[in-house]
Design an enzyme around this catalytic site. Structure first.
Site, PDB file in Angstrom:
ATOM      1  N   LYS A   1     -20.276  -2.717  30.764  1.00  0.00           N
ATOM      2  CA  LYS A   1     -21.231  -3.025  31.838  1.00  0.00           C
ATOM      3  C   LYS A   1     -20.552  -3.300  33.171  1.00  0.00           C
ATOM      4  CE  LYS A   1     -25.135  -3.950  29.128  1.00  0.00           C
ATOM      5  NZ  LYS A   1     -26.518  -3.936  29.277  1.00  0.00           N
TER       6      LYS A   1
ATOM      7  N   LYS B   1     -31.820   2.196  27.960  1.00  0.00           N
ATOM      8  CA  LYS B   1     -32.690   2.350  29.126  1.00  0.00           C
ATOM      9  C   LYS B   1     -31.882   2.468  30.420  1.00  0.00           C
ATOM     10  CE  LYS B   1     -32.924  -2.415  28.114  1.00  0.00           C
ATOM     11  NZ  LYS B   1     -33.325  -3.251  27.018  1.00  0.00           N
TER      12      LYS B   1
ATOM     13  N   LYS C   1     -25.018   5.352  22.981  1.00  0.00           N
ATOM     14  CA  LYS C   1     -26.152   4.575  22.478  1.00  0.00           C
ATOM     15  C   LYS C   1     -27.400   4.891  23.298  1.00  0.00           C
ATOM     16  CE  LYS C   1     -27.187   0.215  23.666  1.00  0.00           C
ATOM     17  NZ  LYS C   1     -27.427  -1.224  23.753  1.00  0.00           N
TER      18      LYS C   1
HETATM   19  P1  ATP Z   1     -29.098  -2.366  27.502  1.00  0.00           P
HETATM   20  O1  ATP Z   1     -29.148  -1.003  26.872  1.00  0.00           O
HETATM   21  O2  ATP Z   1     -29.807  -2.466  28.811  1.00  0.00           O
HETATM   22  O3  ATP Z   1     -27.757  -2.986  27.466  1.00  0.00           O
HETATM   23  P2  ATP Z   1     -30.041  -3.317  25.054  1.00  0.00           P
HETATM   24  O4  ATP Z   1     -31.106  -2.343  24.715  1.00  0.00           O
HETATM   25  O5  ATP Z   1     -28.727  -3.225  24.371  1.00  0.00           O
HETATM   26  O6  ATP Z   1     -29.917  -3.324  26.602  1.00  0.00           O
HETATM   27  P3  ATP Z   1     -31.791  -5.369  24.238  1.00  0.00           P
HETATM   28  O7  ATP Z   1     -32.974  -4.666  24.782  1.00  0.00           O
HETATM   29  O8  ATP Z   1     -31.775  -6.847  24.377  1.00  0.00           O
HETATM   30  O9  ATP Z   1     -30.479  -4.806  24.866  1.00  0.00           O
HETATM   31  O10 ATP Z   1     -31.579  -4.997  22.719  1.00  0.00           O
HETATM   32  C1  ATP Z   1     -32.413  -5.605  21.781  1.00  0.00           C
HETATM   33  C2  ATP Z   1     -31.949  -5.343  20.395  1.00  0.00           C
HETATM   34  O11 ATP Z   1     -32.033  -3.947  20.118  1.00  0.00           O
HETATM   35  C3  ATP Z   1     -30.498  -5.741  20.113  1.00  0.00           C
HETATM   36  O12 ATP Z   1     -30.419  -6.282  18.831  1.00  0.00           O
HETATM   37  C4  ATP Z   1     -29.754  -4.445  20.202  1.00  0.00           C
HETATM   38  O13 ATP Z   1     -28.618  -4.466  19.380  1.00  0.00           O
HETATM   39  C5  ATP Z   1     -30.793  -3.467  19.677  1.00  0.00           C
HETATM   40  N1  ATP Z   1     -30.600  -2.142  20.246  1.00  0.00           N
HETATM   41  C6  ATP Z   1     -30.608  -1.795  21.550  1.00  0.00           C
HETATM   42  N2  ATP Z   1     -30.383  -0.489  21.696  1.00  0.00           N
HETATM   43  C7  ATP Z   1     -30.235   0.016  20.437  1.00  0.00           C
HETATM   44  C8  ATP Z   1     -29.978   1.313  19.894  1.00  0.00           C
HETATM   45  N3  ATP Z   1     -29.833   2.348  20.696  1.00  0.00           N
HETATM   46  N4  ATP Z   1     -29.922   1.454  18.560  1.00  0.00           N
HETATM   47  C9  ATP Z   1     -30.095   0.394  17.742  1.00  0.00           C
HETATM   48  N5  ATP Z   1     -30.317  -0.856  18.188  1.00  0.00           N
HETATM   49  C10 ATP Z   1     -30.386  -1.043  19.505  1.00  0.00           C
END
Ligand code: ATP
Ligand code: LTN
Length: 330
Positions: free
Chosen positions: A112, A196, A193
Site C-alpha cells: 500500500k 476495489k 488479488k
Molecule cells: P483493499 O483491497 O482495499 O485493501 P480489502 O478488500 O483487502 O481492502 P476489506 O474490505 O476489509 O479489505 O476485506 C475484508 C475481508 O475480505 C478480509 O478478511 C479480507 O482478507 C477479505 N478479502 C478481501 N479481498 C479478498 C479477496 N480478493 N479474496 C478473498 N478474501 C478477500
C-alpha cells in the site's frame, strides 16, 4: 466458549473478494455455537484518505450488507468500530508492545505504501489496531481472507508478548482461513488479488452489480487457450479462479463443477458462473436497499455498540491494570 470476531473495511465498494474471504465464512460460523461479533472497521479505513461523506455512506453500507447477506443481529453483535472508543485506546497501549521491525515486514504495508510519496503513520501501525480489535473481545477465532494471515500472526505475537510481560490478559486467537474463496483473484490478472483499488472496473464484481454487468465482466474475464474447465492453480490460474468463485457462490465442490463442465467450453461455463453470482447477489441487493436507510439499522448498530463496549471496556481495564495504570474502581 468460542468467540468469533471479524470485519470488512468501509474503504471502497464491497466486492465478491470480501464475500469469499469474509462474509461467506461469517454466515457459516453464525450457524454454529459461536458467539459472533461483526464490526465495521472505520478507523482502519481512514489510514488512507477518505472523503468524509463517502466514508459515512460506506460505513452504513457495509453494516447493511452484513444484515442483507444474512448476519442475524439477534445472533451476532454488529457495530461500528469508532463507536467503541476502547479500540483506539487499546490500539495505543498495544503500540507500546509492537516493534518497528515487525511492522516494517508487513507485506500489506509494503504494497500500500509502494510508489507513494507520503503515507500516514496510521497505515504503518494499522496491524496493531487490528490486534486491539481482536484482543478486546478475547476472540478465539478470526475468519479472514488469506491476505490477513500475516496480521493475524502479529496479533498472536502481541497477545503472547503482553501476557508474558505483564500477566495473562488476552486470549491468543486462531485465524480461520477457509480453503475455498480465501484468495479470490482479479478477473483481468489471476496473479493479483481481486481488489476495489484496481483501476480496471472489469477486474472485480461489486455487490451492487446488476446481472447484466456481472455477465459482461465474467465474459471479459481472462481464461487460457486449453478450453477445459479444470482446476489447476499452477498451470491454469485464471480458470481455477473462476471455478473457485463458482464453488463459493454455488456452495458446491470444485469436483462437482469440473465434472458438470466436462467437454463444455468456457463460454457456457462463464454464462452459468455469471448466473450463479447474480442469483446469490440479487436477494442481498434487495434486502440491502430495504435496510440501508432504515431506523432498524441504526438501532441495531446502537445496541451493538453498547453490547460490544461492555466487553471491550472490561478487557481494556484489565490491560491497563496489568500495565500499572492508576485505575480506580469504576
Ligand atoms: P483493499 O483491497 O482495499 O485493501 P480489502 O478488500 O483487502 O481492502 P476489506 O474490505 O476489509 O479489505 O476485506 C475484508 C475481508 O475480505 C478480509 O478478511 C479480507 O482478507 C477479505 N478479502 C478481501 N479481498 C479478498 C479477496 N480478493 N479474496 C478473498 N478474501 C478477500
Ligand atoms: N485488516 C482487515 C480488516 C480488519 C479486521 C479486523 C479483520 C480490521 N480489524 C479485525 C478481522 C479482525 C482488512 O484489511 N481486511
Amino acid at each position: 466458549m468460542k468467540i468469533v470476531l471479524s470485519g470488512i473495511k468501509p474503504s471502497g465498494e464491497l466486492n465478491i473478494g470480501g464475500y469469499g474471504g469474509a462474509l461467506h465464512q461469517f454466515l457459516a460460523l453464525q450457524q454454529q455455537q459461536f458467539e459472533c461479533l461483526f464490526f465495521v472497521p472505520d478507523l482502519h479505513a481512514v489510514t488512507v484518505a477518505q472523503d468524509p461523506n463517502v466514508l459515512r455512506k460506506r460505513t452504513m453500507d457495509i453494516a447493511a450488507y452484513y444484515i442483507a447477506a444474512g448476519i442475524d443481529p439477534k445472533k451476532a453483535t454488529i457495530f461500528i468500530q469508532s463507536h467503541v472508543s476502547a479500540h483506539a485506546e487499546l490500539g495505543w497501549l498495544m503500540e507500546t508492545q509492537a516493534h518497528f521491525g515487525e511492522l516494517s515486514r508487513m507485506t500489506q504495508f509494503k504494497e500500500k505504501s509502494n510508489g507513494k510519496d507520503t503515507v500516514s503513520s496510521a497505515l504503518f501501525t494499522y496491524p496493531v489496531l487490528m490486534a486491539a480489535d481482536i484482543l478486546l473481545y478475547q476472540a478465539t477465532h478470526v475468519p479472514v481472507g488469506d491476505d490477513q494471515k500475516q496480521h493475524l500472526e502479529m496479533t498472536r505475537d502481541l497477545a503472547a508478548r503482553f501476557n508474558q510481560r505483564f500477566r495473562p490478559v488476552f486470549t491468543v486467537p486462531e485465524p480461520i482461513i477457509q480453503q475455498l474463496g480465501s484468495r479470490i483473484m482479479s478477473l483481468d490478472d489471476p496473479a493479483k488479488k481481486m481488489s476495489k483499488s484496481n483501476p480496471n472496473a472489469n477486474s472485480y464484481i461489486l455487490f451492487q452489480d446488476s446481472p447484466e454487468v456481472i455477465h459482461k465482466k465474467i465474459a471479459k474475464a481472462v481464461t487460457d487457450s486449453e478450453g477445459v474447465v479444470r482446476c489447476d492453480w499452477a498451470h491454469k490460474p485464471a480458470v481455477s479462479n473462476l471455478i473457485e468463485i463458482y464453488a463459493v457462490f454455488a456452495d458446491e465442490s470444485v469436483e462437482t463443477i469440473e465434472s458438470r463442465y466436462k467437454g463444455v467450453g468456457y463460454g457456457a461455463f462463464k454464462r452459468d458462473l455469471a448466473d450463479v453470482i447474480a442469483a446469490k447477489l440479487q436477494p442481498i441487493q434487495r434486502r440491502y436497499s430495504e435496510i440501508v436507510e432504515s431506523d432498524e439499522l441504526i438501532r441495531i448498530l446502537k445496541d451493538g455498540a453498547v453490547k460490544a463496549a461492555e466487553t471491550a471496556n472490561r478487557t481494556l481495564l484489565q490491560a491497563k491494570q496489568a500495565m500499572g495504570f492508576v485505575t480506580w474502581a469504576q
